[in-house]
Scaffold this active site. Structure first.
Site: not given
Ligand code: G6P
Length: 622
Positions: A2, A27, A78, A104-105, A495, A499, A502, A518, A617
């Site tokens: 948020c 956010r 969010w 926010n929280g 990773e 990517k 997501e 396995h 994010k």
């Molecule tokens: C969210 C974001 C990711 C990020 C993760 C950890 O899931 O979408 O891109 O890697 O949080 O965030 P941070 O800010 O702690 O790296």
């Protein structure tokens, strides 16, 4: 998660807030809303526009039905408690519509507060945790004859459990904007006879020249003329605004269609500037916030890295660096798991929380667990003055610049690079102290030389963009992807899969190639894309065998390999060739084609690359 914004000043309030909210949309973007207070003859009047959905919808509402006022607050959500509906969108008001706020929280004890307030006759219009705050606050604020908002905020804060950043307005004080925070971030920007308040600094650009991050427990009162800050006990806080360093260019897309694409292409520059910043002859330079003394480095017997998402994957690569260059045992933990584990680490352990935002709730919670046990911490962060930055004993920054696309790209490669730098720094000190197995000066110089070639090599990899787009076209209809890697590039496979899933909502799994037999090999069938990360390294031959096994089962092999590797070309339908580099640097190069592949597939599938569904994010909830 948020984002909240507040503004007091002469500009068009709803415009300022909309711009701020756009910059905070990373956010969360489930719903959004604005409240303004306009002056009437006696007091003021609160007007609200809010809606489920994106800011564009709110813009259309405001075009039809504009808001005026001298002061305002805004929110982009969010969803945590309560579905994504108009009713659950912020801002909220009390039943008399005197007070409005955005939050926010998460309020953990909202159920009991809500039950108490209902008994007293409060009517609730939403199913959010936030709404209890406004009713509680108004009940204190409107109780006595003297309307004292600061004291009402303090009383409310004393009842709340959880995390909150709040921006509050009242019709009885149409020239005052109030703010308080505990746990969630909040910054105040100072312009000319105006103040802007936001969850993050990008929302201040264009208005504020100077900024002040509010600390936990602080209450701020802003008028157009000034700001006063007190702590929860009512003591005045001596605050210092500092220059707002962020520039607008860093937070706009420029000529790129998406932030993610811009940030992918910024990576060579980020690594180049990091090289210039870190390596000076035989020395490694750290940030002034790096407060770990050489004897603390020397006495570190064990490292625990903890992080979430992409940062966790960078941490897995970091483990190789500390093991290879420092011969130190390292464990890498997912923050949410670590914080609830037995936590058997002791004072000889150094904790490395890794986080782009510095706000991830689980990473922060695990850091706090470490602090309780007197375990020292060294945070690897992008965002300065974030919560983790404040709470860790020491910090090293990755200097990636603002990352706005929800899918992390440039922060990832900058994290890997910074972990390499850190490991080298540790190795350096341990060598000076004569620790067994530490690296020699010659080895150190070789690493620096190889690392210095990275920016040009990365640029060459990014020039594969067209080829990657063509491959993406062929694969964009596939439903399942398997990403395989070994050794230092096993995290690259994780990773690459993250990517893709997501941002394109396609199922993708990253696996250590040796584990294929396995279980996951049963997923390989006619046409299933198998993305193999197979540079010419110590596990290359084994990778080739694993890819051959997948091919024998009719998988479509797409590989990332070292330039000139013909064997790989025979095996794979397509190869993204990256320049030759030492094994320990290969994850930085190998990440790039996988980022671009995910990007193109997502665009081809019509997905909202920068704002994928259900994600945010900065994950400030547990
Ligand atoms: C969210 C974001 C990711 C990020 C993760 C950890 O899931 O979408 O891109 O890697 O949080 O965030 P941070 O800010 O702690 O790296």
């Amino acid at each position: 998660m948020c984002g909240i914004v507040g503004y007091i000043g002469r500009r068009n309030v709803s415009n300022v807030i909309m711009v701020g909210l756009e910059r905070l949309e990373y956010r969360g973007y489930d719903s959004c809303g604005i409240a303004t207070v306009s002056k009437t003859k006696d007091n003021g009047r609160i007007q609200i526009r809010k809606t489920a959905g994106r800011l564009q919808q709110l813009k259309e509402i405001l075009d039809r039905d504009p808001l005026n006022g001298v002061i305002g607050i805004g929110h982009t959500r969010w969803a945590t408690h309560g579905k994504v509906t108009d009713e659950n969108a912020h801002p909220f008001t009390d039943n008399s519509r005197t007070v409005a706020l955005v939050h926010n929280g998460i309020i953990e004890n909202y159920r009991e507060i809500r039950a108490g307030l209902k008994k007293k006759g409060c009517r609730f219009v939403s199913t959010t945790d936030t709404e209890v705050i406004v009713h509680l606050l108004a009940s204190y604020y409107l109780a006595g004859k003297r309307r004292d908002m600061v004291s009402a905020i303090r009383k409310t804060a004393a009842k709340l459990r959880g995390a909150y950043a709040l921006a509050v307005v009242s019709t009885l004080e149409p020239d005052r904007l109030y703010a308080v925070k505990t746990g969630s971030p909040l910054v105040i920007g100072q312009g000319q006879n105006e103040y802007v308040l936001a969850s993050d600094a990008p929302a201040l650009i264009g208005i504020a020249k100077r900024m002040l991050p509010l600390q936990d427990g602080e209450v701020a009162v802003m008028t157009a003329r000034g700001v006063s800050v007190t702590d929860l006990k009512g003591r005045k806080v001596d605050h210092q605004f500092s220059k707002l360093e962020l520039k607008e260019k860093a937070i706009t897309k420029g000529r790129y269609p998406h932030f993610m694409r811009k940030e992918i292409f910024e990576q060579p520059g980020v690594i180049r500037s990091n090289i210039a910043r870190r390596f000076r002859g035989r020395n490694i330079l750290m940030d002034p916030e790096f407060l770990l003394y050489p004897d603390e480095v020397e006495h570190t017997r064990r490292i625990v890295i903890q992080a979430c998402g992409t940062s966790y994957h960078a941490g897995l690569i970091g483990r190789y660096y500390f093991e290879k260059f420092c011969r130190l045992p390292v464990s890498v933990e997912i923050s949410s798991e670590l914080r609830t584990s037995e936590f058997i680490y002791d004072g000889e352990t150094l904790m490395l929380p890794i986080s782009q935002s510095g706000e991830t709730a689980d990473t922060l919670a695990a850091l706090r667990e470490a602090a309780v046990r007197e375990i020292r911490s060294l945070a690897v962060l992008n965002v300065r003055r974030s919560s983790i930055d404040r709470e860790a004993d020491s910090t090293v920054y990755i200097h990636a610049g603002p990352e706005i696309g929800v899918a992390s790209t440039k922060a990832y490669t900058a994290q890997i690079f910074t972990l390499l730098v850190l490991a080298l720094y540790f190795a350096h000190i341990r060598a000076e102290q004569g620790c067994k197995g530490s690296m020699t000066r010659r080895e150190f110089a070789e690493v620096v030389r190889a690392a210095s070639r990275l920016p040009d090599q990365m640029r060459r990899v990014l020039s594969l963009d067209r080829q990657i787009l063509e491959v993406a076209r062929k694969l964009s209809a596939a439903h399942d992807f398997l990403f395989l890697g070994r050794g230092i590039n096993y995290p690259t496979a994780l990773e690459g899969a993250l990517k893709l899933k997501e941002i394109s909502y396609v199922h993708a799994t990253g696996y250590p190639a040796g584990e294929m037999k396995h279980g996951p090999i049963s997923l390989v069938a006619e046409g299933v894309p198998v993305i193999g990360i197979a540079p010419k390294d110590s596990v290359y031959q084994k990778m080739l065998s694993n890819l051959a096994e997948a091919k024998a089962r009719n998988g479509r092999i797409i590989a990332v390999g070292t330039a000139g590797d013909r064997d790989l070309a025979e095996l794979a339908e397509e190869v993204f060739y990256v320049p030759k580099t030492p094994e320990y640097l290969s994850p930085i190069l190998a990440a790039l084609p996988l980022q671009l592949l995910a990007y193109h597939i997502a665009v081809l599938r019509g997905c909202d690359v920068d704002k994928p569904r259900n994600l945010a994010k900065s994950v400030t909830v547990e």
